[in-house]
Motif scaffolding. Sequence first.
Motif, PDB file in Angstrom:
ATOM      1  N   VAL A  42      54.157  50.978  43.569  1.00 27.19           N
ATOM      2  CA  VAL A  42      53.006  50.163  43.972  1.00 27.19           C
ATOM      3  C   VAL A  42      53.469  49.024  44.883  1.00 27.19           C
ATOM      4  O   VAL A  42      54.464  48.354  44.599  1.00 27.19           O
ATOM      5  CB  VAL A  42      52.287  49.586  42.738  1.00 27.19           C
ATOM      6  CG1 VAL A  42      51.089  48.724  43.161  1.00 27.19           C
ATOM      7  CG2 VAL A  42      51.827  50.709  41.809  1.00 27.19           C
ATOM      8  N   LEU A  43      52.722  48.812  45.956  1.00 26.68           N
ATOM      9  CA  LEU A  43      52.969  47.704  46.890  1.00 26.68           C
ATOM     10  C   LEU A  43      51.845  46.691  46.739  1.00 26.68           C
ATOM     11  O   LEU A  43      50.669  47.043  46.821  1.00 26.68           O
ATOM     12  CB  LEU A  43      53.020  48.223  48.331  1.00 26.68           C
ATOM     13  CG  LEU A  43      53.263  47.167  49.420  1.00 26.68           C
ATOM     14  CD1 LEU A  43      54.672  46.592  49.316  1.00 26.68           C
ATOM     15  CD2 LEU A  43      53.032  47.774  50.804  1.00 26.68           C
ATOM     16  N   ILE A  44      52.204  45.426  46.533  1.00 31.06           N
ATOM     17  CA  ILE A  44      51.225  44.351  46.336  1.00 31.06           C
ATOM     18  C   ILE A  44      51.329  43.372  47.502  1.00 31.06           C
ATOM     19  O   ILE A  44      52.423  43.070  47.982  1.00 31.06           O
ATOM     20  CB  ILE A  44      51.498  43.592  45.012  1.00 31.06           C
ATOM     21  CG1 ILE A  44      51.473  44.560  43.833  1.00 31.06           C
ATOM     22  CG2 ILE A  44      50.473  42.488  44.798  1.00 31.06           C
ATOM     23  CD1 ILE A  44      51.957  43.925  42.522  1.00 31.06           C
ATOM     24  N   ALA A  98      48.886  38.276  41.424  1.00 32.25           N
ATOM     25  CA  ALA A  98      49.814  39.280  41.946  1.00 32.25           C
ATOM     26  C   ALA A  98      51.014  39.438  41.019  1.00 32.25           C
ATOM     27  O   ALA A  98      51.459  40.562  40.742  1.00 32.25           O
ATOM     28  CB  ALA A  98      50.269  38.887  43.353  1.00 32.25           C
ATOM     29  N   LEU A  99      51.539  38.321  40.529  1.00 32.72           N
ATOM     30  CA  LEU A  99      52.695  38.385  39.640  1.00 32.72           C
ATOM     31  C   LEU A  99      52.315  38.960  38.278  1.00 32.72           C
ATOM     32  O   LEU A  99      53.131  39.619  37.624  1.00 32.72           O
ATOM     33  CB  LEU A  99      53.322  37.002  39.481  1.00 32.72           C
ATOM     34  CG  LEU A  99      54.002  36.449  40.749  1.00 32.72           C
ATOM     35  CD1 LEU A  99      54.601  35.086  40.495  1.00 32.72           C
ATOM     36  CD2 LEU A  99      55.073  37.413  41.254  1.00 32.72           C
ATOM     37  N   ALA A 100      51.076  38.739  37.825  1.00 29.99           N
ATOM     38  CA  ALA A 100      50.617  39.343  36.575  1.00 29.99           C
ATOM     39  C   ALA A 100      50.597  40.865  36.700  1.00 29.99           C
ATOM     40  O   ALA A 100      50.991  41.593  35.777  1.00 29.99           O
ATOM     41  CB  ALA A 100      49.229  38.820  36.209  1.00 29.99           C
ATOM     42  N   ASP A 121      52.609  54.836  46.275  1.00 30.27           N
ATOM     43  CA  ASP A 121      51.440  55.638  45.933  1.00 30.27           C
ATOM     44  C   ASP A 121      50.154  54.814  45.944  1.00 30.27           C
ATOM     45  O   ASP A 121      49.067  55.360  46.056  1.00 30.27           O
ATOM     46  CB  ASP A 121      51.600  56.238  44.529  1.00 30.27           C
ATOM     47  CG  ASP A 121      52.902  56.996  44.374  1.00 30.27           C
ATOM     48  OD1 ASP A 121      53.159  57.872  45.206  1.00 30.27           O
ATOM     49  OD2 ASP A 121      53.658  56.696  43.435  1.00 30.27           O
ATOM     50  N   HIS A 122      50.302  53.496  45.773  1.00 33.61           N
ATOM     51  CA  HIS A 122      49.116  52.641  45.682  1.00 33.61           C
ATOM     52  C   HIS A 122      49.429  51.282  46.293  1.00 33.61           C
ATOM     53  O   HIS A 122      50.510  50.725  46.079  1.00 33.61           O
ATOM     54  CB  HIS A 122      48.692  52.467  44.221  1.00 33.61           C
ATOM     55  CG  HIS A 122      47.279  51.995  44.067  1.00 33.61           C
ATOM     56  ND1 HIS A 122      46.230  52.859  43.766  1.00 33.61           N
ATOM     57  CD2 HIS A 122      46.714  50.766  44.192  1.00 33.61           C
ATOM     58  CE1 HIS A 122      45.103  52.166  43.707  1.00 33.61           C
ATOM     59  NE2 HIS A 122      45.371  50.899  43.966  1.00 33.61           N
ATOM     60  N   LEU A 123      48.473  50.761  47.052  1.00 33.97           N
ATOM     61  CA  LEU A 123      48.576  49.434  47.659  1.00 33.97           C
ATOM     62  C   LEU A 123      47.514  48.536  47.046  1.00 33.97           C
ATOM     63  O   LEU A 123      46.348  48.936  46.911  1.00 33.97           O
ATOM     64  CB  LEU A 123      48.363  49.501  49.178  1.00 33.97           C
ATOM     65  CG  LEU A 123      49.534  49.906  50.079  1.00 33.97           C
ATOM     66  CD1 LEU A 123      50.079  51.286  49.714  1.00 33.97           C
ATOM     67  CD2 LEU A 123      49.098  49.884  51.550  1.00 33.97           C
ATOM     68  N   ILE A 124      47.907  47.311  46.676  1.00 35.14           N
ATOM     69  CA  ILE A 124      46.968  46.342  46.098  1.00 35.14           C
ATOM     70  C   ILE A 124      47.001  45.059  46.922  1.00 35.14           C
ATOM     71  O   ILE A 124      48.068  44.477  47.131  1.00 35.14           O
ATOM     72  CB  ILE A 124      47.326  45.996  44.633  1.00 35.14           C
ATOM     73  CG1 ILE A 124      47.368  47.255  43.771  1.00 35.14           C
ATOM     74  CG2 ILE A 124      46.330  44.986  44.066  1.00 35.14           C
ATOM     75  CD1 ILE A 124      47.876  46.997  42.362  1.00 35.14           C
ATOM     76  N   GLY A 176      43.394  39.959  39.109  1.00 34.36           N
ATOM     77  CA  GLY A 176      44.773  40.343  38.830  1.00 34.36           C
ATOM     78  C   GLY A 176      45.040  40.446  37.344  1.00 34.36           C
ATOM     79  O   GLY A 176      45.686  41.387  36.870  1.00 34.36           O
ATOM     80  N   TYR A 177      44.528  39.461  36.586  1.00 38.48           N
ATOM     81  CA  TYR A 177      44.712  39.495  35.134  1.00 38.48           C
ATOM     82  C   TYR A 177      43.976  40.689  34.525  1.00 38.48           C
ATOM     83  O   TYR A 177      44.463  41.328  33.587  1.00 38.48           O
ATOM     84  CB  TYR A 177      44.191  38.203  34.504  1.00 38.48           C
ATOM     85  CG  TYR A 177      44.831  36.944  35.036  1.00 38.48           C
ATOM     86  CD1 TYR A 177      46.109  36.957  35.587  1.00 38.48           C
ATOM     87  CD2 TYR A 177      44.159  35.733  35.009  1.00 38.48           C
ATOM     88  CE1 TYR A 177      46.693  35.805  36.087  1.00 38.48           C
ATOM     89  CE2 TYR A 177      44.739  34.566  35.502  1.00 38.48           C
ATOM     90  CZ  TYR A 177      45.998  34.614  36.043  1.00 38.48           C
ATOM     91  OH  TYR A 177      46.567  33.467  36.529  1.00 38.48           O
ATOM     92  N   ALA A 178      42.805  40.994  35.068  1.00 44.82           N
ATOM     93  CA  ALA A 178      42.033  42.142  34.563  1.00 44.82           C
ATOM     94  C   ALA A 178      42.775  43.451  34.816  1.00 44.82           C
ATOM     95  O   ALA A 178      42.797  44.341  33.957  1.00 44.82           O
ATOM     96  CB  ALA A 178      40.657  42.171  35.219  1.00 44.82           C
ATOM     97  N   ILE A 179      43.381  43.588  35.985  1.00 42.28           N
ATOM     98  CA  ILE A 179      44.161  44.789  36.279  1.00 42.28           C
ATOM     99  C   ILE A 179      45.316  44.923  35.291  1.00 42.28           C
ATOM    100  O   ILE A 179      45.559  46.004  34.740  1.00 42.28           O
ATOM    101  CB  ILE A 179      44.688  44.759  37.731  1.00 42.28           C
ATOM    102  CG1 ILE A 179      43.534  44.968  38.714  1.00 42.28           C
ATOM    103  CG2 ILE A 179      45.760  45.828  37.947  1.00 42.28           C
ATOM    104  CD1 ILE A 179      43.922  44.792  40.175  1.00 42.28           C
TER     105      ILE A 179
END
Length: 612
Positions: free
Chosen positions: A336-338, A360-362, A432-435, A526-529
């Motif tokens: 994953v890329l943030i 982001a850090l969470a 595989d996933h970008l956030i 971010g916290y919800a994710i």
Amino acid sequence: MILTGGLKSLLPHVLRRIIRCNRLSISNTSGMAEGYKQANVVILHESLADDFEKFCHANNGPLPLLYRSKPGDWKRPSLSSDSDIRTDCLQYKIYEHGACTGSLKSLKEYSEQLKDMVTFYLGCSFSFEKAVQNAGIPVRNVEQKCNVSMYKTAVPCYSVSTFRCNFVVTMRPIPESKLEAAVLATSESKAAHGAPIHMGDPGLLGIQDLSKPDYGDPVHLHPGDIPVFWACGVTGVEAVINCRAPLAFTHSPGCMFITDLKNDNVTVRSSREAPQVHWNSQDPLHYSIVSAEAAQKIKTLETLIGIDPGDRGIIHLHRQDELLKACLSISHARSVLITTGFPTHFAYEPPEENDGPPGALAIAAILQALEKEVAIVTDQRAMNLNKKIIEEAVQLGILKRPVLLLSYQRENADSALMFLCENGNPGRPRFDHLIAIERAGMAADGNYYNARKVNIKHLVDPIDELFLAAQTIPGVTTTGVGDGGNELGMGKVKDAVKKHIKDGDVIACDVEADFTIVAGVSNWGGYAIACALYILSTCEIHDRYLRKAVGFPPLAKKGIWLSALPSVSKEEKLLKTLAQHGVRSGKTASLEMEVDGLPFYNTHSLVIEKLL
């Protein structure tokens, strides 16, 4: 010679007698003795039996063990009366040192060798076909009067001693509208492999051509059918081949041993434990499974973070179930890329606000705990600042280890593809996933605006290009998290932004993400994710689907995952760190929220009264 008509209604002991007399003109037992369990058969020397039993328990999706015999035990009263494993399968295969050396109708000529051999009876998916039909779902291989399709995959089993192989799957075409019904009909039939382990593109399992099964017959899909894959007991055949035993026997794939055990002893789940099917991606086509209870928890989190503390109209941007869809996609991702960073304080140095980095850090913390690869991409001018923040997050215990920090600059038309893929090859993506979370997003005019309609393009690197390029790479999905509509990924709701957000016609981000999470404050998203990924990881139904029903549930890791979740103390420490580096906030006050014991915290609400 007896033909196939009426075989499905015959009792098992009658069918076994007919098979024993070699009087059937059929090639498989699919659809026979409806309502009774059928079994795969593996016969090994007793010296290998203990290890093979451990192998079955370690891979109980493809190898659900119904019974292990004693050496030389040809009959099994607990599974069937009047049976003889030497004669009661339609056809057998003989293996010598890993090579198939022939097919047999009877094993009687090997009776002397069988005295030192142990028979394993393993569950078979033919056993659940009647339940699938009773649910109103067509079983295409039965309709087409052929054997089920079986395929070798690229997915390894959990190895035990000399037993190591990739597992085998069966494929049954299921109408898209019936996917959830098919999962419900099979999920409790654990002795017959249980729920599917994959739904969608066969390439994700390493299967290249559905028209060329490794075992069985090709089964044709009707328009609207989705290929659905169940773990298969022929995995035992592959294990026999790879262990290279001097002598071993198996059933011939599709030619099962028919037991006297009925299929009516399944336990029905409560509605909250029932599995749900959710579409995950279109290219490649992929669906995921989660329990109703876990899905509802995540929907509750989505409602909580949707509070609009500043009455800015973000309620109009909300899209239902985007948090669940995004997190299911992230859950299946390997890497994953943030990205984050919104230089709203353009007149200060640094210009960043403190909404975004904590969220982001969470996300990075829970991804590390889940043993996924994670990296952060940010503006070149902010590399040193972010490096220091990451280092201090490790020292504070927020991150388990440093996160790879990257920057992106456009050098040519292929720069984004080269960044995201090895040698620019779309078939080999690095992520595989970008956030994107609280990341300045490009507007329709090519500029970047803060909420006050100030153009901050000179402070923003073109990381949007990565999200645009991701749309062209099969298997790469994206998520955007925002709280105002001008953040990267919010292009999916740009029409609502233009209509309901102040100056939305100018500031609206034009770049879409596959999934758009709208929160009152982006950090909440971010916290919800993070918490939603924890919920999915502790969901037994989803975990089994992720593992493809091989290996063991990672229960021992639950404490590690829990410790990676955001907390009040972690956020306070991180915000203090950001402040020490000059990162400011225009959003103040604090709130603690909790759902099902999972903490949600923010220190960024504009109007605390709105949240009480």
